[in-house]
Motif scaffolding. Structure first.
Motif, PDB file in Angstrom:
ATOM      1  N   LYS A  52      27.534  30.797  42.984  1.00 25.08           N
ATOM      2  CA  LYS A  52      28.833  31.452  43.032  1.00 25.08           C
ATOM      3  C   LYS A  52      29.577  31.014  44.279  1.00 25.08           C
ATOM      4  O   LYS A  52      29.391  31.567  45.353  1.00 25.08           O
ATOM      5  CB  LYS A  52      28.654  32.965  43.000  1.00 25.08           C
ATOM      6  N   THR A 112      33.939  39.156  47.130  1.00 21.33           N
ATOM      7  CA  THR A 112      32.529  39.404  47.431  1.00 21.33           C
ATOM      8  C   THR A 112      31.601  38.749  46.418  1.00 21.33           C
ATOM      9  O   THR A 112      30.420  39.061  46.393  1.00 21.33           O
ATOM     10  CB  THR A 112      32.240  40.909  47.464  1.00 21.33           C
ATOM     11  N   MET A 113      32.099  37.887  45.580  1.00 24.50           N
ATOM     12  CA  MET A 113      31.286  37.115  44.624  1.00 24.50           C
ATOM     13  C   MET A 113      30.460  38.028  43.713  1.00 24.50           C
ATOM     14  O   MET A 113      29.257  37.843  43.562  1.00 24.50           O
ATOM     15  CB  MET A 113      30.341  36.146  45.349  1.00 24.50           C
ATOM     16  N   CYS A 114      31.102  39.059  43.151  1.00 19.01           N
ATOM     17  CA  CYS A 114      30.351  40.004  42.331  1.00 19.01           C
ATOM     18  C   CYS A 114      30.399  39.637  40.867  1.00 19.01           C
ATOM     19  O   CYS A 114      29.739  40.285  40.060  1.00 19.01           O
ATOM     20  CB  CYS A 114      30.879  41.409  42.539  1.00 19.01           C
ATOM     21  N   SER A 115      31.177  38.644  40.454  1.00 19.58           N
ATOM     22  CA  SER A 115      31.218  38.167  39.066  1.00 19.58           C
ATOM     23  C   SER A 115      31.884  39.122  38.086  1.00 19.58           C
ATOM     24  O   SER A 115      31.864  38.866  36.897  1.00 19.58           O
ATOM     25  CB  SER A 115      29.821  37.847  38.519  1.00 19.58           C
ATOM     26  N   LEU A 116      32.451  40.244  38.544  1.00 23.49           N
ATOM     27  CA  LEU A 116      33.002  41.204  37.579  1.00 23.49           C
ATOM     28  C   LEU A 116      34.248  40.654  36.888  1.00 23.49           C
ATOM     29  O   LEU A 116      34.487  40.949  35.716  1.00 23.49           O
ATOM     30  CB  LEU A 116      33.340  42.515  38.298  1.00 23.49           C
TER      31      LEU A 116
END
Lengths: 159, 376
Positions: A52, A112-116
């Motif tokens: 990511k 924050t690279m959370c992929s949501l």
């Protein structure tokens, strides 16, 4: 344990530990057997496909993207990294006004690279890139417009 | 004629207590923790922790987040066991919605938990060696931790803050290489763990720093709410994986590691033996990953029913609990995280009284604090 016994016991335990380090050290200086450090700027970095790095928008060779401007990613984002600026344009086929994407603004500095956002996207318009060379001297350079200039919506995405 | 010892007897010696700041920039506190020490010479009389240097208000912050958005914040509590923190929130939401996840999700979560636990313990082992002056351990631990990081990065796309769990499943399916990598990792780890023992555990200097230092009795551990390896080193049975099994822990066989010493060495041995148990769990599961969906169908906007929901998991540091109060809206009314580090810090006050200042560093290392977990 006697005084000298303690000294010998201490030396013995130290020797046990030094044997482990020696077992790595001596094969290394003769034939580089256990070297695992990657000399990064000289050697290429190992990056896995799912890494990511940053969010990018996929464009095909005709400069078309899949983003309809539905704002699902903007709603899903927990920290406001994504801003969608949309416009109303007249559809040339039907003659009706339609909601279109103007600018897909992505603040990498807040992400924050959370992929949501990528999970939320109904048309698979955005995806992860494995690029990690994101360091800049100016914070403003981290705000990016994901759709390329002059790009338009790919045909048949909205169905 | 007076001898030196007679002059220095404690009755005649006039000593004055003084205060010493340990932290917030002390390297041995591993973060911004400030301990206000009351010292008598070199002996620590009392410890007053001063918190709040990395307080980010996460519990308040998540009141404005939807339930899907809570999970990525819990990575930032105890960043070394981020997967377990994620799982606690995901399990709490699934419990509230009464969603039963598939066996594949359970097994994936359990395996990731154990990999994270080993990675966390490896980092602890390396850094603890550095704290007491053995620099070599750091290199060995990070060499092997790198293998876990690569397994994680291949599947989840991140090395530390993974955000892999979502309510009702996991974010991506396992990487095709996952089984192969874990099978390569287990024998490697079994080979290097005895090496660690030879390198550090038997060393006489290490033994002197560990044995009998920082004693914490079982009663004190319970009364201060300590959990995890700290309490298990004092002989308290508190493993949540055994007491309230979640995910796939009810179908694997493993021992709860108990040491009764209560000193530094006991806490050290608990963590070292826990790594073997984690390898056992991984070995049982790696060949039996069932087929099935990796995400259960869930609504995009999750709304929990009215009520209070609590879920606890065993992280690498102890019992982590998530308490959600819902009023039926899309975001929670109140969220409380019960973090293991905060309670273990209270037990440090008990264990650190009456030791030398240099021993306090060793005690703090075996307590294994992660400061963002204490402050939240």
């Amino acid at each position: 344990m006697t005084y000298f016994g303690k000294i010998f016991y201490g030396i013995k335990t130290l020797w046990t530990g030094m044997k482990v380090t020696g077992g790595y050290f001596f094969p290394n200086i003769t034939r580089k057997k256990y070297v695992i450090t990657r000399q990064y700027p000289d050697e290429p970095a190992v990056v896995f496909p799912r890494f990511k790095g940053e969010v990018v928008m996929w464009h095909n060779e005709n400069n078309e993207h899949r983003c309809t401007g539905c704002q699902a990613c903007e709603i899903a984002c927990p920290n406001g990294s994504i801003e969608i600026i949309w416009k109303r344009e007249v559809d040339p086929e039907t003659g009706k006004k339609k909601k279109m994407l103007d600018q897909h603004i992505y603040h990498l500095s807040m992400c924050t690279m959370c992929s949501l956002c990528i999970q939320a996207c109904p048309t698979n318009a955005i995806m992860w890139s494995t690029n990690f060379h994101n360091a800049t001297y100016d914070r403003g350079l981290l705000t990016k417009v994901l759709n390329k200039p002059g790009s338009k919506l790919m045909a048949g995405v909205e169905e | 004629m007076e001898t030196n010892t007679q002059i220095l007897s404690t009755e005649d010696l006039r000593s004055q207590e003084y205060f010493l700041n340990m932290g917030p920039q002390h390297p041995a506190t591993h973060g911004v923790l400030r301990l206000l020490l009351t010292m008598d010479g070199e002996i620590v009389k009392n410890i007053e922790p001063d918190l709040g240097y990395i307080h980010r208000g996460i519990e308040k912050m998540v009141e404005y987040d939807t339930y899907r958005q809570i999970i990525h914040v819990t990575d930032r509590l105890d960043y070394l066991s981020s997967h377990m923190n994620n799982e606690a929130v995901a399990l709490a939401i699934e419990k509230a919605l009464e969603v039963e996840v598939s066996d594949r999700i359970k097994v994936i979560r359990t395996m990731m938990d154990e990999l994270t636990r080993i990675a966390s313990h490896l980092l602890w082992w390396g850094v603890m060696g550095m704290d007491i002056g053995a620099l070599t351990t750091f290199m060995y631990a990070f060499r092997d931790r790198e293998m876990i990081n690569e397994i994680m990065e291949k599947t989840t796309g991140a090395r530390l803050t993974m955000s892999y769990n979502i309510p009702g499943g996991v974010m991506f399916d396992l990487h095709p290489d996952f089984v192969k990598d874990v099978k390569a990792f287990i024998p490697h780890m079994r080979k290097v763990l005895p090496e660690y023992d030879r390198l550090l555990t038997g060393n006489i200097i290490f033994q002197r720093r560990m044995k009998g230092v920082g004693y914490l009795s079982a009663e004190d551990a319970i009364s201060h709410g300590a959990s995890g390896p700290v309490a298990r080193g004092s002989g308290v049975r508190c493993d949540i994986r055994k007491k309230a099994p979640y995910s796939a822990y009810d179908r694997v066989e493993f021992d709860e590691i108990i040491e009764t010493g209560g000193d530094n060495l006991a806490r050290y041995q608990v963590r070292m033996r826990e790594m073997y148990e984690s390898l056992n769990i991984l070995e049982q599961l790696v060949d039996n990953i069932p087929e099935g969906p990796y995400q259960m169908p869930m609504r995009t906007l999750i709304k929990l029913p009215k009520g209070e929901f609590y879920q606890r998991v065993e992280t690498a540091r102890g019992e982590f609990g998530v308490f959600i109060v819902s009023d039926g809206k899309k975001n929670p009314y109140r969220v409380k995280f019960r973090s293991p580090g905060f309670s273990n810090l209270n037990a440090l006050i008990q264990a650190g009284r009456g030791v030398k200042l240099a021993d306090l560093v060793a005690i703090m290392s075996t307590f294994d604090f992660v400061i963002p977990d204490i402050d939240r």
